[in-house]
Design a protein around this motif. Structure first.
Motif, PDB file in Angstrom:
ATOM      1  N   VAL A   7      43.819   1.561  16.814  1.00 31.51           N
ATOM      2  CA  VAL A   7      43.503   1.865  18.209  1.00 31.51           C
ATOM      3  C   VAL A   7      42.088   2.437  18.310  1.00 31.51           C
ATOM      4  CG1 VAL A   7      44.050   3.423  20.138  1.00 31.51           C
ATOM      5  CG2 VAL A   7      45.879   2.175  18.970  1.00 31.51           C
ATOM      6  N   MET A   8      41.751   3.323  17.404  1.00 35.44           N
ATOM      7  CA  MET A   8      40.417   3.911  17.442  1.00 35.44           C
ATOM      8  C   MET A   8      39.350   2.852  17.218  1.00 35.44           C
ATOM      9  SD  MET A   8      39.000   7.218  15.448  1.00 35.44           S
ATOM     10  CE  MET A   8      37.291   7.690  15.579  1.00 35.44           C
ATOM     11  N   ARG A   9      39.544   1.970  16.253  1.00 38.89           N
ATOM     12  CA  ARG A   9      38.586   0.895  15.987  1.00 38.89           C
ATOM     13  C   ARG A   9      38.440  -0.003  17.219  1.00 38.89           C
ATOM     14  NH1 ARG A   9      34.804   1.068  13.005  1.00 38.89           N
ATOM     15  NH2 ARG A   9      33.869   0.690  14.998  1.00 38.89           N
ATOM     16  N   PHE A  10      39.554  -0.339  17.854  1.00 43.88           N
ATOM     17  CA  PHE A  10      39.561  -1.163  19.061  1.00 43.88           C
ATOM     18  C   PHE A  10      38.706  -0.522  20.156  1.00 43.88           C
ATOM     19  CE2 PHE A  10      41.340  -2.208  23.211  1.00 43.88           C
ATOM     20  CZ  PHE A  10      41.423  -3.594  23.172  1.00 43.88           C
ATOM     21  N   LEU A  11      38.926   0.770  20.412  1.00 40.64           N
ATOM     22  CA  LEU A  11      38.189   1.471  21.463  1.00 40.64           C
ATOM     23  C   LEU A  11      36.702   1.563  21.136  1.00 40.64           C
ATOM     24  CD1 LEU A  11      40.769   4.300  22.192  1.00 40.64           C
ATOM     25  CD2 LEU A  11      40.190   2.368  23.702  1.00 40.64           C
ATOM     26  N   SER A  61      36.537   3.327  34.323  1.00 43.63           N
ATOM     27  CA  SER A  61      35.801   4.540  34.693  1.00 43.63           C
ATOM     28  C   SER A  61      35.775   5.570  33.566  1.00 43.63           C
ATOM     29  CB  SER A  61      36.417   5.164  35.948  1.00 43.63           C
ATOM     30  OG  SER A  61      37.729   5.610  35.683  1.00 43.63           O
ATOM     31  N   THR A  62      36.282   5.196  32.415  1.00 45.89           N
ATOM     32  CA  THR A  62      36.379   6.106  31.273  1.00 45.89           C
ATOM     33  C   THR A  62      35.316   5.771  30.237  1.00 45.89           C
ATOM     34  OG1 THR A  62      38.741   6.394  31.583  1.00 45.89           O
ATOM     35  CG2 THR A  62      37.904   6.829  29.387  1.00 45.89           C
ATOM     36  N   ARG A  63      34.692   6.793  29.667  1.00 47.14           N
ATOM     37  CA  ARG A  63      33.727   6.585  28.588  1.00 47.14           C
ATOM     38  C   ARG A  63      34.084   7.407  27.348  1.00 47.14           C
ATOM     39  NH1 ARG A  63      32.824   2.297  29.631  1.00 47.14           N
ATOM     40  NH2 ARG A  63      32.702   2.268  27.399  1.00 47.14           N
ATOM     41  N   ARG A  64      34.519   8.648  27.549  1.00 48.86           N
ATOM     42  CA  ARG A  64      34.778   9.554  26.428  1.00 48.86           C
ATOM     43  C   ARG A  64      36.282   9.787  26.293  1.00 48.86           C
ATOM     44  NH1 ARG A  64      30.992  12.793  24.150  1.00 48.86           N
ATOM     45  NH2 ARG A  64      32.577  14.384  24.014  1.00 48.86           N
ATOM     46  N   ILE A  65      36.818   9.440  25.116  1.00 47.44           N
ATOM     47  CA  ILE A  65      38.258   9.530  24.879  1.00 47.44           C
ATOM     48  C   ILE A  65      38.523  10.375  23.636  1.00 47.44           C
ATOM     49  CG2 ILE A  65      40.351   8.212  24.332  1.00 47.44           C
ATOM     50  CD1 ILE A  65      39.003   5.794  25.696  1.00 47.44           C
ATOM     51  N   ALA A  66      39.493  11.275  23.734  1.00 47.69           N
ATOM     52  CA  ALA A  66      39.977  12.001  22.558  1.00 47.69           C
ATOM     53  C   ALA A  66      41.228  11.285  22.071  1.00 47.69           C
ATOM     54  CB  ALA A  66      40.313  13.448  22.905  1.00 47.69           C
ATOM     55  N   LEU A  67      41.285  10.990  20.793  1.00 42.12           N
ATOM     56  CA  LEU A  67      42.445  10.325  20.204  1.00 42.12           C
ATOM     57  C   LEU A  67      43.221  11.355  19.383  1.00 42.12           C
ATOM     58  CD1 LEU A  67      43.971   7.669  19.834  1.00 42.12           C
ATOM     59  CD2 LEU A  67      42.579   7.261  17.816  1.00 42.12           C
ATOM     60  N   VAL A  68      44.267  11.907  19.994  1.00 44.24           N
ATOM     61  CA  VAL A  68      45.068  12.948  19.351  1.00 44.24           C
ATOM     62  C   VAL A  68      45.986  12.323  18.311  1.00 44.24           C
ATOM     63  CG1 VAL A  68      46.785  14.760  19.739  1.00 44.24           C
ATOM     64  CG2 VAL A  68      44.959  14.390  21.404  1.00 44.24           C
ATOM     65  N   GLY A  69      46.015  12.921  17.134  1.00 46.28           N
ATOM     66  CA  GLY A  69      46.841  12.408  16.042  1.00 46.28           C
ATOM     67  C   GLY A  69      46.165  11.283  15.291  1.00 46.28           C
ATOM     68  N   ALA A  70      44.853  11.227  15.372  1.00 44.92           N
ATOM     69  CA  ALA A  70      44.100  10.181  14.680  1.00 44.92           C
ATOM     70  C   ALA A  70      44.394  10.227  13.186  1.00 44.92           C
ATOM     71  CB  ALA A  70      42.607  10.365  14.931  1.00 44.92           C
ATOM     72  N   ASP A 102      46.931   1.741   7.727  1.00 40.83           N
ATOM     73  CA  ASP A 102      48.225   1.184   8.153  1.00 40.83           C
ATOM     74  C   ASP A 102      48.824   1.906   9.358  1.00 40.83           C
ATOM     75  OD1 ASP A 102      48.566   3.407   6.422  1.00 40.83           O
ATOM     76  OD2 ASP A 102      50.625   2.803   5.984  1.00 40.83           O
ATOM     77  N   ARG A 103      48.193   2.962   9.831  1.00 36.29           N
ATOM     78  CA  ARG A 103      48.685   3.704  10.989  1.00 36.29           C
ATOM     79  C   ARG A 103      48.137   3.111  12.288  1.00 36.29           C
ATOM     80  NH1 ARG A 103      50.857   8.927   9.649  1.00 36.29           N
ATOM     81  NH2 ARG A 103      51.791   8.547   7.613  1.00 36.29           N
ATOM     82  N   PRO A 104      48.949   3.031  13.331  1.00 40.10           N
ATOM     83  CA  PRO A 104      48.479   2.466  14.603  1.00 40.10           C
ATOM     84  C   PRO A 104      47.235   3.155  15.165  1.00 40.10           C
ATOM     85  CG  PRO A 104      50.864   2.630  14.625  1.00 40.10           C
ATOM     86  CD  PRO A 104      50.387   3.342  13.371  1.00 40.10           C
ATOM     87  N   SER A 105      47.144   4.473  15.033  1.00 40.00           N
ATOM     88  CA  SER A 105      45.997   5.184  15.610  1.00 40.00           C
ATOM     89  C   SER A 105      44.679   4.755  14.975  1.00 40.00           C
ATOM     90  CB  SER A 105      46.174   6.701  15.481  1.00 40.00           C
ATOM     91  OG  SER A 105      46.189   7.094  14.127  1.00 40.00           O
TER      92      SER A 105
END
Length: 72
Positions: free
Chosen positions: A30-34, A10-19, A24-27
């Protein structure tokens, strides 16, 4: 309590805090995955505000991220 799968469906718009713009960083991953799964992702990082990560403009605060369905 909702199941995590139901929340994501049910989610479409996500804010990724600490992007991070560092691959080499997990975020970063994660952003690419989303994004690859069709989510609209707004990266939030005051130190990178105005730059782009994966083609998305980085904002400094959640207030600038606009209407959101979820914060990660």
């Amino acid at each position: 309590m909702e199941h995590p799968r139901d929340v994501l469906l049910s989610t479409r718009r996500i804010a990724l805090v600490g992007a991070s713009a560092k691959p080499d960083r997990p975020s970063f991953g994660v952003m690419r995955f989303l994004l690859d799964r069709g989510y609209e992702v707004t990266p939030v990082n005051p130190g990178l505000a105005g730059q782009e990560i994966h083609g998305q403009r980085v904002v400094a605060t959640l207030a600038e991220a606009g209407p959101l369905d979820m914060v990660d």
